[in-house]
Structures are given as C-alpha cells and as structure tokens.
Write an enzyme that holds these catalytic residues in place. Structure first.
Site, mmCIF file in Angstrom:
data_model
loop_
_atom_site.group_PDB
_atom_site.id
_atom_site.type_symbol
_atom_site.label_atom_id
_atom_site.label_comp_id
_atom_site.label_asym_id
_atom_site.label_seq_id
_atom_site.Cartn_x
_atom_site.Cartn_y
_atom_site.Cartn_z
ATOM 1 N N ARG A 98 0.892 -1.188 -0.028
ATOM 2 C CA ARG A 98 0.125 -0.073 0.129
ATOM 3 C C ARG A 98 0.878 1.172 -0.033
ATOM 4 N NH1 ARG A 98 -0.563 2.710 4.583
ATOM 5 N NH2 ARG A 98 -3.010 3.270 4.249
ATOM 6 N N LEU A 99 0.249 2.312 -0.371
ATOM 7 C CA LEU A 99 0.653 3.696 -0.244
ATOM 8 C C LEU A 99 -0.117 4.594 0.232
ATOM 9 C CD1 LEU A 99 2.245 4.812 -3.779
ATOM 10 C CD2 LEU A 99 3.512 4.003 -1.573
ATOM 11 N N ASP A 100 0.290 5.384 1.365
ATOM 12 C CA ASP A 100 -0.680 6.324 1.792
ATOM 13 C C ASP A 100 -1.599 7.055 0.902
ATOM 14 O OD1 ASP A 100 0.189 5.448 4.477
ATOM 15 O OD2 ASP A 100 1.670 7.115 4.725
ATOM 16 N N ARG A 101 -2.594 7.534 1.190
ATOM 17 C CA ARG A 101 -3.434 8.230 0.280
ATOM 18 C C ARG A 101 -2.903 9.614 -0.335
ATOM 19 N NH1 ARG A 101 -8.932 10.432 2.850
ATOM 20 N NH2 ARG A 101 -7.730 12.329 3.346
ATOM 21 N N HIS A 183 3.043 4.304 7.545
ATOM 22 C CA HIS A 183 3.711 5.638 7.678
ATOM 23 C C HIS A 183 5.221 5.629 7.953
ATOM 24 C CE1 HIS A 183 -0.367 7.441 7.429
ATOM 25 N NE2 HIS A 183 -0.550 7.138 8.507
#
Length: 239
Positions: A98-101, A183
C-alpha cells in the site's frame, strides 16, 4: 480449461462468453463451437477470427495520484483498482502492499497472489525507492542516521540509504529501504526533524515507474519485468 473460462480470462463476463459462444462467434481449432463447457487450450480459441488474448495472470504498474487509496474498494474515496478498466476489475486484481493516500507514484497490481505475498514479505527484502521533499536542510548526520537504522516508537527501522539531492529550506532526497510499515518513511523523516512535504515511490525491486505514465495512468508489465520480480522472489524454480 472450459471454453467459457478461457473467455472470462480474456476479460469477458461469463454471461458475455456464453452469448458469444451461442452466436457462433467462437471457433476452436477452426471449427465453430457452441458448447461452453468444452475443454480447450486458450491458444486454440479464436473470437471473431482473431486469437483469444487470455491472460493467466495480470501484472500492471500504475502511477498513483494523490487522494487515491491503495485498496480494491472504498465507500468514500477512489481506489487504485477503480482507475482500471472493467476487464481488470473483473479479474479480482489487487495492489501489492500500500501507499498512503497522499503519497504518489508506483503501485504494482496483480492477480498473482503468490508473487504479491512475497513482494511484501520481509523475507525477500524487496527494495523500494522513494523521492522525498522535506522541510529543512538535510545533511550528513541525517544520512548516517538512516544508515544506522532509526528508532521509532514501536520498532527500529532497518538501515536505509538516504541520498540528498538538494538541501536548503526544503530538501529533496532519495531514500531506499527494504520494508514498508505503516507511515514508515514519513515517520523516519519526522524522527530526524525533517517532516515530509511530498513523497513519491519510484521503484519496487527491479521495476521502475515508467516516466511516460501520467498520474492515474497504467500499463502492463513487460515479460522482462515480470521475470525479474519472479527471480528476486525465488518463484522462477528456486525456493
């Protein structure tokens, strides 16, 4: 495999597949076939006279824009999967990690669950390269801190390579690490007193974001890129 299954692997729904077969649009080894359950090899199937482009597994790269969540679905926000055509969404494709928004850049998406699992597993230590813009002037002390492993509240980050590209009121740097906890990159920069302003992922393992892709655009991985990912995760025959 069943004829209708071969068609669904090419991006059609089962209903569409059955309708095309019933109308005589599908041929197998030259002969029209109307039995959806017939056992076939995808390479022997023609649709409207053209070879069937059935994909056993799908491998894509996407240039993720800010504001898009790295998920298959979300009740409120657009997802990386929602940026893809319906033919891929039907295949139950999913993002690798995933990547942060608010983070942009390279996201890999695939139907190959085994490869996805290995790419995010600490065992195979897939390198991830990011370009970061942060507050304040980065220096040698920060490079050493990243190389030594930064202690965070709940874990100590593995040693990472920080390469300073420019330093001033705002600094630009590339950081390479082999883990990707929640994060993590943001927390590492904050821990050395340089809060992030922007973050973009440029590379995962041997696959680098195609600079020709605008935010929101995607392309299939090349055979060489897929082979490289499989080699690094020992899925090319080695264990």
């Amino acid at each position: 495999m069943r004829l209708d299954k071969a068609l669904t692997l090419a991006g059609y729904t089962r209903t569409e597949a059955k309708a095309m077969i019933a109308r005589g649009r599908v041929r197998v080894t030259g002969a029209a076939v109307r039995d959806a359950g017939m056992a076939v090899r995808p390479e022997d199937v023609l649709l409207d006279g053209a070879p069937l482009q059935a994909e056993r597994e799908v491998y894509l790269m996407l240039n993720k824009p800010a504001g898009v969540v790295t998920a298959t679905e979300d009740a409120r926000l657009p997802t990386v999967v929602s940026l893809l055509p319906e033919k891929y969404r039907r295949r139950k494709i999913g993002p690798v990690g995933r990547l942060d928004r608010d983070v942009t850049g390279l996201v890999l998406l695939t139907t190959d669950g085994q490869l996805a699992h290995r790419l995010i597993s600490p065992r195979w230590k897939a390198e991830k390269l990011y370009r970061a813009r942060c507050e304040g002037a980065l220096g040698e002390a920060d490079v050493r801190a990243f190389a030594g492993g930064i202690e965070l509240a709940d874990f100590t980050a593995r040693p990472a390579q920080l390469r300073v590209l420019s330093s001033g009121e705002f600094s630009l740097a590339e950081v390479t690490l082999t883990e990707g906890k929640f994060h993590q990159v943001k927390r590492m920069f904050a821990a050395v007193g340089h809060p992030l302003v922007a973050l973009e992922r440029l590379r995962i393992g041997c696959v680098t974001l195609d600079e020709r892709l605008a935010p929101g655009e995607y392309r299939s991985l090349t055979a060489e890129e897929v082979a490289g990912l499989r080699r690094m995760t020992e899925l090319d025959g080695g264990e």
